[in-house]
Design a protein around this motif. Structure first.
Motif, PDB file in Angstrom:
ATOM      1  N   HIS A 143      38.195  94.288  49.232  1.00 26.04           N
ATOM      2  CA  HIS A 143      37.568  94.789  50.801  1.00 26.04           C
ATOM      3  C   HIS A 143      36.183  94.866  50.700  1.00 26.04           C
ATOM      4  CE1 HIS A 143      36.885  98.118  54.195  1.00 26.04           C
ATOM      5  NE2 HIS A 143      35.721  98.426  52.591  1.00 26.04           N
ATOM      6  N   HIS A 144      35.265  95.222  49.659  1.00 21.96           N
ATOM      7  CA  HIS A 144      34.041  95.936  49.271  1.00 21.96           C
ATOM      8  C   HIS A 144      33.241  93.925  49.464  1.00 21.96           C
ATOM      9  CE1 HIS A 144      35.948  99.570  48.157  1.00 21.96           C
ATOM     10  NE2 HIS A 144      34.128  99.824  48.140  1.00 21.96           N
ATOM     11  N   ASN A 145      32.153  94.547  50.165  1.00 18.88           N
ATOM     12  CA  ASN A 145      31.210  93.580  50.622  1.00 18.88           C
ATOM     13  C   ASN A 145      30.538  92.891  48.015  1.00 18.88           C
ATOM     14  OD1 ASN A 145      29.861  95.582  50.046  1.00 18.88           O
ATOM     15  ND2 ASN A 145      27.689  94.526  50.302  1.00 18.88           N
ATOM     16  N   PRO A 146      29.971  91.583  48.184  1.00 18.18           N
ATOM     17  CA  PRO A 146      29.316  91.372  47.009  1.00 18.18           C
ATOM     18  C   PRO A 146      27.791  92.271  47.267  1.00 18.18           C
ATOM     19  CG  PRO A 146      29.926  89.633  48.495  1.00 18.18           C
ATOM     20  CD  PRO A 146      31.429  90.996  49.521  1.00 18.18           C
ATOM     21  N   GLN A 147      27.815  92.363  46.667  1.00 18.85           N
ATOM     22  CA  GLN A 147      26.161  92.786  46.796  1.00 18.85           C
ATOM     23  C   GLN A 147      25.402  92.651  45.673  1.00 18.85           C
ATOM     24  OE1 GLN A 147      26.306  97.330  46.858  1.00 18.85           O
ATOM     25  NE2 GLN A 147      24.218  97.355  48.932  1.00 18.85           N
ATOM     26  N   PHE A 148      24.048  91.933  45.971  1.00 19.69           N
ATOM     27  CA  PHE A 148      22.953  91.393  45.441  1.00 19.69           C
ATOM     28  C   PHE A 148      21.449  92.209  45.915  1.00 19.69           C
ATOM     29  CE2 PHE A 148      25.877  88.260  46.714  1.00 19.69           C
ATOM     30  CZ  PHE A 148      26.978  87.670  45.800  1.00 19.69           C
ATOM     31  N   PRO A 149      21.206  92.303  43.962  1.00 19.44           N
ATOM     32  CA  PRO A 149      21.622  91.591  42.902  1.00 19.44           C
ATOM     33  C   PRO A 149      21.973  92.998  42.104  1.00 19.44           C
ATOM     34  CG  PRO A 149      18.470  92.231  43.374  1.00 19.44           C
ATOM     35  CD  PRO A 149      19.490  92.877  44.747  1.00 19.44           C
ATOM     36  N   VAL A 150      21.946  94.019  42.689  1.00 16.32           N
ATOM     37  CA  VAL A 150      22.044  95.297  42.117  1.00 16.32           C
ATOM     38  C   VAL A 150      23.412  96.056  42.619  1.00 16.32           C
ATOM     39  CG1 VAL A 150      21.693  97.685  40.893  1.00 16.32           C
ATOM     40  CG2 VAL A 150      20.080  96.198  41.327  1.00 16.32           C
ATOM     41  N   PRO A 151      24.883  96.048  43.301  1.00 16.52           N
ATOM     42  CA  PRO A 151      25.342  96.864  44.023  1.00 16.52           C
ATOM     43  C   PRO A 151      25.577  98.236  44.228  1.00 16.52           C
ATOM     44  CG  PRO A 151      26.294  95.345  42.751  1.00 16.52           C
ATOM     45  CD  PRO A 151      25.080  95.520  42.126  1.00 16.52           C
ATOM     46  N   THR A 152      24.949  98.821  45.375  1.00 13.30           N
ATOM     47  CA  THR A 152      25.134 100.340  45.102  1.00 13.30           C
ATOM     48  C   THR A 152      26.090 100.836  45.921  1.00 13.30           C
ATOM     49  OG1 THR A 152      23.118  99.593  47.133  1.00 13.30           O
ATOM     50  CG2 THR A 152      22.252 100.469  44.790  1.00 13.30           C
ATOM     51  N   THR A 153      26.456  99.862  47.277  1.00  9.33           N
ATOM     52  CA  THR A 153      27.693 100.298  48.008  1.00  9.33           C
ATOM     53  C   THR A 153      28.788 100.046  48.005  1.00  9.33           C
ATOM     54  OG1 THR A 153      26.069  99.744  49.696  1.00  9.33           O
ATOM     55  CG2 THR A 153      25.611 102.116  50.438  1.00  9.33           C
ATOM     56  N   GLY A 154      28.182  98.746  47.594  1.00  3.47           N
ATOM     57  CA  GLY A 154      29.354  97.392  47.948  1.00  3.47           C
ATOM     58  C   GLY A 154      30.341  97.686  46.680  1.00  3.47           C
ATOM     59  N   LEU A 155      30.865  96.134  45.950  1.00  2.11           N
ATOM     60  CA  LEU A 155      31.328  96.131  45.193  1.00  2.11           C
ATOM     61  C   LEU A 155      30.907  95.920  43.493  1.00  2.11           C
ATOM     62  CD1 LEU A 155      34.317  94.667  44.495  1.00  2.11           C
ATOM     63  CD2 LEU A 155      33.470  92.553  44.250  1.00  2.11           C
ATOM     64  N   LEU A 156      30.772  97.155  43.007  1.00  2.00           N
ATOM     65  CA  LEU A 156      30.390  97.448  41.735  1.00  2.00           C
ATOM     66  C   LEU A 156      30.063  95.373  40.242  1.00  2.00           C
ATOM     67  CD1 LEU A 156      30.731 101.275  41.011  1.00  2.00           C
ATOM     68  CD2 LEU A 156      28.886 100.201  42.385  1.00  2.00           C
ATOM     69  N   ASP A 157      31.618  95.347  40.900  1.00  2.00           N
ATOM     70  CA  ASP A 157      31.211  94.499  39.744  1.00  2.00           C
ATOM     71  C   ASP A 157      31.201  93.314  40.546  1.00  2.00           C
ATOM     72  OD1 ASP A 157      33.786  94.839  40.761  1.00  2.00           O
ATOM     73  OD2 ASP A 157      34.862  95.288  38.470  1.00  2.00           O
TER      74      ASP A 157
END
Ligand SMILES: [Zn+2]
Length: 304
Positions: free
Chosen positions: A201-215
């Motif tokens: 469900h969650h978006n991969p987020q680069f470089p530091v995830p805040t609202t998306g996929l934390l891992d």
């Protein structure tokens, strides 16, 4: 185990529709295209962020979510072929995964279930126990990863890995967690020979995830080095777009069936057809005047 809703037979669908009585969204006459057509084993329908509320009149950001979902379901029913499977990628429920949201979702998904098996995943607006209670046959089964809902299914040209990024209901970011990442690693390693498509469900987020996929970085580490992985499909941002990760993996952000957060973004669903070495995606916007409606993109697979 997953929550995978088995396909309904014509007889079963009509019986349930008759029981639902006055629910016009389910009137069999609205779904004349459901039956009597062939299946394309390489075609899949993607829906995401349905945000179905218990109250079918609920409106958010000028969108009636039930109406949008019903419009999508009619389009799926009218498509010239039946798909191999349908994936609804999380945020099934409106805001907090209430039992009445899932009761309404279960009703609305019925015509889609007459087409093909439907695989459901969870987002940050879902609540696991309520979700499992709404689909009790699956809730009784042992989960592949404790407290997560993950599954693998196979099609002619790809293996599909559905993972669960719901962290805390109503908190925006999501997380897979080490146990699920281990599970995914093992499942991928057991299936090296066929293209792999991962759905979360969650978006991969680069470089530091805040609202998306934390891992995100842990996930991308698992995926990038396993060359059978060709695409990562997600929702969450309500923002239809496709980019390619530096590893060559396609990052496919599905549109919501419900409300976009930004003006000009489409809502609708996506038709996916697999070739041996690529994936074809077509946006089906509910607003057919949207400039990206019916646009077809071919995504070649990175080398094995
Ligand atoms: Zn959402």
């Amino acid at each position: 185990m997953p929550v995978t809703l088995p396909q309904l037979s014509r007889r079963e669908f009509l019986k349930r529709a008759a029981l639902a009585g006055a629910v016009t969204a389910l009137a069999p006459s609205s779904y004349a295209g459901l039956f009597g057509k062939s299946r394309d084993h390489h075609t899949f329908f993607f829906l995401s962020d349905t945000h179905i509320a218990g109250n079918p009149a609920e409106i958010y950001l000028n969108v009636n979510m039930t109406d949008h979902f019903t419009a999508c379901a009619r389009e799926l029913a009218a498509w010239p072929v039946k798909p191999a499977a349908v994936i609804v990628n999380g945020d099934l429920a409106y805001l907090a995964g209430k039992p009445e949201d899932y009761a309404q979702f279960a009703l609305l998904i019925e015509p889609v279930r007459a087409l093909a098996p439907v695989h459901l995943s969870l987002g940050n607006h879902d609540e696991r126990e309520n979700f499992w209670s709404a689909f009790p046959h699956d809730a009784k089964k042992v989960k592949a990863v404790p407290e997560k809902q993950a599954t693998v299914f196979s099609s002619d040209r790809a293996n599909w890995f559905m993972v669960d990024s719901l962290g805390i209901t109503s908190k925006t970011p999501g997380i897979l967690g080490p146990a699920q990442l281990d599970w995914l690693t093992h499942q991928l390693d057991a299936r090296p020979g066929k293209p792999a498509i991962v759905v979360v469900h969650h978006n991969p987020q680069f470089p530091v995830p805040t609202t998306g996929l934390l891992d995100t970085s842990a996930l991308m580490e698992v995926l990038a080095s396993r060359r059978q992985v060709k695409a990562l499909v997600f929702g969450h941002t309500h923002d239809w777009h496709i980019v390619q990760h530096e590893s060559g993996i396609h990052l496919i952000n599905l549109p919501p069936t419900s409300y976009p957060f930004k003006d000009g973004q489409p809502s609708g669903w996506v038709r996916c057809t697999l070739a041996k070495d690529s994936m074809e995606l077509e946006l089906r916007s509910l607003d057919v005047k949207h400039p990206k409606h019916a646009q077809v993109q071919t995504l070649p697979w990175r080398a094995a």
